[in-house]
Design an enzyme around this catalytic site. Structure first.
Site, mmCIF file in Angstrom:
data_model
loop_
_atom_site.group_PDB
_atom_site.id
_atom_site.type_symbol
_atom_site.label_atom_id
_atom_site.label_comp_id
_atom_site.label_asym_id
_atom_site.label_seq_id
_atom_site.Cartn_x
_atom_site.Cartn_y
_atom_site.Cartn_z
ATOM 1 N N HIS A 139 0.817 -1.217 0.000
ATOM 2 C CA HIS A 139 0.000 0.000 0.000
ATOM 3 C C HIS A 139 0.848 1.263 0.000
ATOM 4 C CE1 HIS A 139 0.683 0.399 4.320
ATOM 5 N NE2 HIS A 139 0.347 -0.859 4.435
ATOM 6 N N HIS A 140 2.169 1.117 0.080
ATOM 7 C CA HIS A 140 3.111 2.230 -0.078
ATOM 8 C C HIS A 140 2.788 3.408 0.842
ATOM 9 C CE1 HIS A 140 4.160 -0.166 -3.549
ATOM 10 N NE2 HIS A 140 2.959 0.012 -4.033
ATOM 11 N N CYS A 141 2.425 3.095 2.057
ATOM 12 C CA CYS A 141 2.092 4.110 3.068
ATOM 13 C C CYS A 141 0.897 4.976 2.664
ATOM 14 C CB CYS A 141 3.301 4.976 3.403
ATOM 15 S SG CYS A 141 4.689 4.035 4.076
ATOM 16 N N THR A 142 0.027 4.433 1.831
ATOM 17 C CA THR A 142 -1.176 5.165 1.415
ATOM 18 C C THR A 142 -2.406 4.285 1.599
ATOM 19 O OG1 THR A 142 -0.976 4.459 -0.891
ATOM 20 C CG2 THR A 142 0.097 6.534 -0.284
#
Length: 145
Positions: free
Chosen positions: A102-105
């Site tokens: 989720h790539h910090c999102t």
């Protein structure tokens, strides 16, 4: 040791040996970058992204996530019927490095209703052949799905 003593500010936050090798490496990278034509580097990254985007748009079962007209050279995508982590693992087995998750999102992924993405990043050290290699590897990944 049964107790701790603390130094005065700001010294109490200095833990361990300074990252001397990192500082030397950073200085060398800055020196190298300062010797380059920045516009040429940006044009190279843009060309890689355009090449990757064209191949992604033609790739059956691949959905690009994030299609802004002006963006950094990052291609986020999903393959039909595959979890991003599985795609990343199968690419890794072929020597292709991507990021997955989720790539910090996480709030964005939740609002899009997806578990995350596969993210390929292209930079000044990448080549057009490496972009092609990504999509060759993705063709093999499709055979496992």
């Amino acid at each position: 040791c049964e107790k701790s003593t603390w130094n005065q500010l700001p010294y109490k936050f200095e833990a361990g040996t300074p990252n001397i090798a990192g500082a030397i490496g950073l200085a060398a990278a800055i020196q190298w970058l300062n010797g380059q034509d920045r516009r040429a580097l940006l044009a190279h990254e843009d060309a890689l992204l355009k090449r990757a985007t064209a191949q992604a748009e033609a790739f059956d079962g691949l959905k690009i996530i994030g299609t802004a007209a002006s963006k950094v050279s990052v291609l986020s995508f999903l393959l039909d019927g595959a979890h991003p982590a599985d795609v990343g693992m199968l690419l890794d087995k072929q020597g292709v490095a991507v990021r997955t998750g989720h790539h910090c999102t996480m709030p964005l992924m939740d609002s899009l209703g997806i578990p995350g993405t596969v993210r390929a990043s292209f930079s000044i050290y990448n080549t057009p052949d490496e972009v092609d290699r990504l999509f060759q590897a993705l063709e093999k990944v499709k055979t496992f799905l």
